[in-house]
Structure formats: structure tokens, C-alpha cells
Motif scaffolding. Structure first.
Motif, PDB file in Angstrom:
ATOM      1  N   HIS A   1       0.831  -1.205   0.000  1.00  0.00           N
ATOM      2  CA  HIS A   1       0.000   0.000   0.000  1.00  0.00           C
ATOM      3  C   HIS A   1       0.871   1.262   0.000  1.00  0.00           C
ATOM      4  O   HIS A   1       0.678   2.174  -0.811  1.00  0.00           O
ATOM      5  CB  HIS A   1      -0.909  -0.046   1.232  1.00  0.00           C
TER       6      HIS A   1
ATOM      7  N   TRP B   1     -12.986   6.830  -0.173  1.00  0.00           N
ATOM      8  CA  TRP B   1     -12.676   7.090   1.229  1.00  0.00           C
ATOM      9  C   TRP B   1     -13.942   7.500   1.980  1.00  0.00           C
ATOM     10  O   TRP B   1     -14.847   8.098   1.397  1.00  0.00           O
ATOM     11  CB  TRP B   1     -11.666   8.253   1.336  1.00  0.00           C
TER      12      TRP B   1
ATOM     13  N   HIS C   1      -3.162   9.458   1.695  1.00  0.00           N
ATOM     14  CA  HIS C   1      -2.368   8.385   2.304  1.00  0.00           C
ATOM     15  C   HIS C   1      -1.410   8.911   3.362  1.00  0.00           C
ATOM     16  O   HIS C   1      -1.212   8.261   4.392  1.00  0.00           O
ATOM     17  CB  HIS C   1      -1.633   7.592   1.230  1.00  0.00           C
TER      18      HIS C   1
ATOM     19  N   ASP D   1      -9.481   4.457   4.175  1.00  0.00           N
ATOM     20  CA  ASP D   1      -9.318   4.052   2.778  1.00  0.00           C
ATOM     21  C   ASP D   1     -10.170   2.800   2.538  1.00  0.00           C
ATOM     22  O   ASP D   1      -9.970   1.784   3.203  1.00  0.00           O
ATOM     23  CB  ASP D   1      -7.823   3.745   2.558  1.00  0.00           C
TER      24      ASP D   1
ATOM     25  N   HIS E   1      -7.331  -2.243  -2.435  1.00  0.00           N
ATOM     26  CA  HIS E   1      -5.909  -2.433  -2.130  1.00  0.00           C
ATOM     27  C   HIS E   1      -5.621  -2.234  -0.640  1.00  0.00           C
ATOM     28  O   HIS E   1      -4.568  -2.634  -0.164  1.00  0.00           O
ATOM     29  CB  HIS E   1      -5.015  -1.545  -3.012  1.00  0.00           C
TER      30      HIS E   1
HETATM   31 MN    MN Z   1      -4.939   3.420  -0.618  1.00  0.00          MN
END
Ligand code: MN
Length: 213
Positions: free
Chosen positions: A27, A132, A82, A171, A175
Motif C-alpha cells: 500500500h 474514502w 495516504h 481508505d 488495495h
Molecule cells: Mn490506498
């Protein structure tokens, strides 16, 4: 000054079992790194934008030149989202609790911490595809839960449905959870609360409510 991939303040296996080390390594090391590299590539030769913080780039993204707008929206959003996400997590048992001030605001907006958690999980579950779920401080200082697709975020004027300063975000791209949870997004969202760094959420709440008053 190009943007850089931030280091974690904990080991990549420190969030297990809620989030596994392989997910963290891929990630951050692959997905987040690609956002940083592609953001820097998009901004090459854009001297007029070189002074802007990642927050300012997100806020102003809809006013940027057409040639780079899409790349900054996706990759600048990805970098901001992130960078914040890594700080919002810490090993289970070390995250503390919402401050008295944040608790009062949560109770005022959602009636209880459990109701807030249910609303955030609902926002994350209803996000079709990738995106998100957020807890934001709105311009009037009140709290809200919202959700954005892809790497959009609530800083993005002209793009986000609801604007505000994000103080917590999760998130819900596959992934973020697929290696460990496969399709079970709800299980990931339930486990995620065990690794929330409330010290960081409290800090962001104080900063956001101080600057909006
Ligand atoms: Mn992500």
C-alpha cells in the motif's frame, strides 16, 4: 521541492492483525509511491505551483491548468489522503481515546461515538468501487461524515460534494484490505477502529477548529 513518500512511525507489521504487513508494504511502497512519483511528474515545469502545499494543491485543484488537473486530482489527492492515513493509525492499545472536546463534538453531531462509528462505516460501505470515508470539520466548525470517490477528498473545492477539513479518514479501496479480508470490507472497517490513533485525530480536531473560528 518535490513531494516525498513519508516514513511510517511504526513497523509495517505493527498494525496486525487489523492490517497485515504485506498490505502495508504494498500500500505504501507501491500505491502511495506511485501517487508521489506521478504527482511530481505532473508538476514538472510548473514553477508557479512550486510553493503550494499538498493541502493547497488539493483545495485549488479545479483551478489548475487542464493539462495537469486530472493528474493532480488523482495523485495529489492520493498523496494527501495516504500521508494522513498512515498517521491516523498506530498499534492497537496505543491510540488513546477521543479528547473531551472531540467527544462533545461527536456527541453533538452524531449523539454518541458508536453512532458516529456506524455512520462512518455506512459511508464506507456505500462507497461503490474505490474511495474514502471521512470525518470532517466543516467551515462552521461542526462535524460531518462524508465520502469521496477514488482519491478525491473534502479539501477539493468544485469537486467534493461536502467540503471540510478531514480529521479522520479510512481508505476503502480494495488495495487497503483485499489481501487479508478479500471482499469483506465490513470486517476490515470493524477491525480498523482497533488501530485508530485518537491522539492524531484529537490534534487534527484542535487544529481545524482553531483555524476555522
Ligand atoms: Mn490506498
Amino acid at each position: 521541492m518535490p513531494f516525498t513518500l513519508p516514513e511510517l512511525s511504526y513497523a509495517s507489521n505493527a498494525l496486525e492483525p487489523a492490517v497485515d504487513a504485506a498490505t502495508m508494504d504494498i500500500h505504501r511502497g507501491k500505491h502511495h509511491k506511485a501517487y508521489v512519483d506521478n504527482l511530481n511528474k505532473a508538476l514538472e515545469g510548473q514553477a508557479a505551483l512550486a510553493h503550494l502545499s499538498i493541502e493547497d494543491l488539493c483545495a485549488q485543484v479545479s483551478t489548475l491548468p487542464e493539462a495537469i488537473k486530472g493528474a493532480v486530482r488523482n495523485n495529489g489527492g492520493g498523496h494527501f489522503n495516504h500521508s494522513m492515513f498512515w498517521q491516523l493509525m498506530c498499534p492497537a492499545g496505543q491510540g488513546g481515546a477521543p479528547s473531551a472536546q472531540l467527544t462533545a463534538a461527536i456527541n453533538g453531531a452524531f449523539t454518541s461515538l458508536d453512532q458516529f462509528k456506524a455512520q462512518l462505516a455506512d459511508a464506507g460501505m456505500k462507497r461503490f468501487g474505490s474511495g474514502w470515508a471521512w470525518l470532517i470539520v466543516k467551515a462552521n466548525g461542526s462535524l460531518g461524515v462524508t465520502s469521496t470517490p477514488n482519491q478525491d477528498n473534502p479539501l477539493m473545492h468544485g469537486i467534493a460534494d461536502v467540503l471540510g477539513t478531514p480529521i479522520l479518514g479510512v481508505d476503502v479501496w480494495e488495495h487497503a484490505y483485499y489481501l487479508h479480508y478479500q471482499n469483506r470490507r465490513a470486517d476490515y472497517l470493524a477491525a480498523w477502529w482497533s488501530i485508530v490513533n485518537w491522539h492524531e485525530v484529537n490534534r487534527r480536531f484542535t487544529a481545524a477548529t482553531t483555524s476555522t473560528r
